[in-house]
Design an enzyme around this catalytic site. Structure first.
Site, short mmCIF file in Angstrom:
data_model
loop_
_atom_site.label_atom_id
_atom_site.label_comp_id
_atom_site.label_asym_id
_atom_site.label_seq_id
_atom_site.Cartn_x
_atom_site.Cartn_y
_atom_site.Cartn_z
CG ASP A 374 -15.96 55.09 27.13
OD1 ASP A 374 -15.75 56.31 27.15
OD2 ASP A 374 -15.88 54.37 28.15
CE LYS A 375 -8.61 57.15 28.26
NZ LYS A 375 -8.07 56.27 29.32
N GLY A 527 -13.35 61.22 28.32
CA GLY A 527 -13.35 62.44 29.12
C GLY A 527 -11.96 62.82 29.58
CG ASP A 573 -19.33 52.33 30.93
OD1 ASP A 573 -20.35 52.90 30.48
OD2 ASP A 573 -18.54 52.87 31.72
CG ASP A 577 -20.05 55.27 27.47
OD1 ASP A 577 -19.61 56.43 27.50
OD2 ASP A 577 -19.38 54.28 27.79
#
Length: 690
Positions: A374-375, A527, A573, A577
């Site tokens: 995840d970014k 997102g 996190d 997620d």
């Protein structure tokens, strides 16, 4: 947040008698540690007494005297010395094995304890038969040595497991006994179990934080190494969360308690370590099945040995060989091979900020060939920072910073804070007056009598302003990559602009590079808008990007990677997620903070350093390698030793004495234990936290 709406960016335990201790560890972590310590002490005491009684039994054994060419002194009652002492050794030293074997028989779960019980019982009965003249061979000395060596092996085993589980007790001991609670009259000293949520405590320099909480007054560096594995203290100030048992290093803090007792991060870590140590991996299940199979192999081999040598006219030799087969077949090393490795690996990982909730996840990590990050908050810091500054031709950069920093000083918006912090680090920021917020457009104030405003494109449209060519040329690439762009207006003219982006963690580059070096595909999911995601991916050399993804759709992209035949680890996190973490082959929650009980992840990284993913893979590979080494050693030993014990080389003059077989079997256990200890030397922190 209304003052700067336009500031946002665009869209096993061992078998038998010890199984109960493993179960108890799941419920009482500290108690489990002491329980293993008590069992180690019990085996130690039984070993030393049995060993002391074994010395005269061996010294007066006729076979030993014949081998070494001496005659033991004749003392009154020496004929009964071996039977009496041997009986004491059998019931006192052999009792743990007899009771453990009986329990395995009742549970219909044959294993090591039942094999040992069978071997020593057969040896004892044969020796009694010798006393009354029914059997030719006297086996007291072999029985005594066998029990002593078995006790020694179990003592070493229990001590090693107790040391591995000691990490749990070490965690519990980190909490202070008392705390200073702030009252209307000052402070009072109370026991930490007397603290409740909402209390404010004073933590002085050098003291440990007594409970999870939020800093309400003061600023200090806090040593969080016991939680994150990071050796460098981190700054904590008002509004920051702190964790129980961390150390305040250089100043006092007042902390409002938000969690106590079993709800704290420390308690969560203890539960995770204990659950991981009591969980079972595929390799451990394989070892357990091998031990059960070995019981039947031993019974069949022992039966064939007894029948074969009896038919050959050697009944005494048949008994001796049968007993030796049973001794050699005991899966002592096999029973220790997996539990000890996993105990050491999970306790070692906890000290490095890697919290293993499920051993299967740790075991699976070595097979991962794609990692999906995840970014936001994982590869990036999750908060915007100034990435670039541009000025008009006749404007000095320091002047721009001073003006923008002054105007943004009174704003609470995250982008405003980022600009003020950036300016304050570089120039002396003057004091602005007449601050006002313009909803949806920006903020304005007077600096040295001059009207200055800071805002986004909406502010320019509202004031009908355009950028000059130089500023437009500078800001267009910012907009193209998805950065938030804020403009500074002085006396009706745009004099400069700031690019603000979610800053990429410095350690993210190293994490991606190390994963690539290991041949692993790295993907990113977010997102954020496509241009933002592509900019981050290009910066980090990420292989594949999923952008503009809704939280509920992230697990679909994990499944898409799996459909390509990839083994996927998802790193996020642990909140939005959660579905993706659950879908992945290995779910890794990163940056746990005080939320260590994330149900969707099999592994939790206490720090927010993505290099921890590399450390997990290193630990997984090293753990699996040690498991295989131990299994091969234990199984290979039995494969070679059982035929020798059965007497296949007796026709050429070689027989394996039972005592030597017992010694070799216990030696294999010690080798397995020492090999497992080498896992402690595997370096995790350089990968997880340089």
């Amino acid at each position: 947040m209304t003052d700067h709406d336009t500031h946002t960016a665009p869209d096993a335990a061992p078998h038998g008698a010890h199984d109960t201790e493993s179960d108890e560890a799941h419920h009482d972590h500290d108690g489990a540690h002491h329980d293993h310590g008590d069992h180690a002490a019990m085996f130690r005491d039984r070993f030393w007494l049995s060993f002391l009684l074994t010395i005269p039994v061996v010294a007066w054994a006729p076979m030993i005297q014949e081998w070494f060419g001496y005659t033991a002194p004749a003392v009154p009652g020496s004929a009964w010395l071996s039977p009496v002492l041997g009986t004491v050794i059998f019931f006192y030293g052999g009792w743990p094995f007899l009771t453990g074997g009986l329990q395995e028989a009742r549970d219909r779960s044959p294993g090591m304890m039942l094999l040992i019980a069978m071997a020593i019982t057969v040896a004892y009965v044969a020796s009694l038969a010798n006393v009354i003249g029914w059997f030719g061979d006297e086996l007291w000395w072999e029985l005594a040595l066998l029990i002593s060596i078995m006790l020694l092996g179990h003592w070493l085993e229990m001590r090693a497991i107790g040391q591995a589980r000691g990490a749990l007790a070490a965690l519990a001991e980190l909490l202070p006994d008392e705390a200073e609670r702030v009252t209307a009259d000052g402070t009072e000293t109370v026991r930490i179990d007397g603290l409740v949520v909402g209390d404010v405590v004073l933590v002085r320099p050098g003291a440990r934080v007594p409970a999870d909480g939020t800093v309400v007054d003061g600023a200090a560096d806090v040593d969080e190494s016991m939680i994150t594995g990071e050796s460098t203290p981190v700054p904590r100030g008002e509004g920051d969360r702190v964790v129980a048992a961390t150390v305040v290093t250089d100043a006092s803090l007042r902390i409002e308690v938000t969690a106590t007792g079993d709800d704290t991060t420390l308690a969560g870590i203890e539960r995770m370590v204990a659950d991981a140590q009591s969980s079972r991996s595929r390799t451990q299940v394989l070892a357990d099945r091998a031990a059960a199979l070995l019981f039947y192999v031993a019974v069949v081999a022992g039966t064939l040995t007894a029948v074969t040598w009896t038919l050959l006219g050697e009944p005494g030799f048949a008994v001796d060989r049968t007993i030796t087969v049973l001794v050699i077949a005991c899966p002592h090393a096999l029973g220790l091979a997996i539990p000890l490795v996993t105990s050491i690996s999970t306790s070692k990982s906890a000290r490095s900020g890697i919290l293993v909730k499920d051993r299967l996840a740790l075991e699976q990590m070595r097979r991962i060939d794609a990692v999906l990050f995840d970014k936001t908050g994982t590869l990036t810091e999750g908060a915007h920072a100034v990435a670039d500054v541009a000025t008009a031709d006749d404007v000095d950069t320091d002047d721009l910073l001073a003006l923008a920093g002054a105007v943004e000083a009174d704003s609470e918006h995250p982008l405003a804070r980022a600009i003020h912090a950036y300016a304050a680090e570089r120039v002396e920021v003057p004091t602005a007056t007449g601050f006002r917020s313009m909803t949806g457009r920006g903020v304005a104030a007077r600096v040295d009598g001059v009207e200055v405003a800071v805002g986004g494109p909406a502010l320019l449209r509202d004031r009908d302003l355009d950028l000059d060519d130089e500023l437009s040329e500078a800001t267009d690439p910012w907009v193209a990559r998805g950065a938030a762009v804020l403009h500074v207006i002085r006396d009706g003219r745009v004099i400069g602009a700031f690019a603000l982006e979610d800053r990429i963690r410095d350690v993210s580059r190293a994490a991606v590079a190390q994963l690539h070096a290991a041949g692993i595909t790295v993907a990113m999911i977010t997102g954020d808008a496509r241009q933002v995601a592509d900019a981050v991916a290009a910066e980090l050399d990420i292989d594949e990007v999923f952008a503009e993804v809704l939280p509920e759709d992230k697990d679909r992209h994990v499944a898409e990677l799996q459909d390509r035949g990839l083994q996927v680890a998802m790193v996020g996190d642990g909140v939005n997620d959660a579905p993706a973490l659950a879908r992945a082959d290995v779910g890794i929650a990163i940056g746990a903070g005080t939320d260590v009980a994330i149900e969707s992840a099999g592994i939790v990284l206490a720090s927010d350093d993505p290099r921890g993913v590399v450390a997990i893979r290193t630990l997984s590979t090293a753990t699996y390698r040690k498991m295989l080494q131990n299994l091969w050693w234990a199984a290979g030993y039995n494969l070679v030793a059982i035929p020798l014990a059965a007497g296949v080389l007796a026709p050429v003059g070689f027989t394996l004495p039972m005592a030597l077989g017992a010694a070799l079997m216990s030696l294999s256990t010690i080798i397995v234990a020492l090999n497992a200890q080498l896992l402690r030397r595997v370096e995790l922190l350089p990968a997880a936290a340089a």
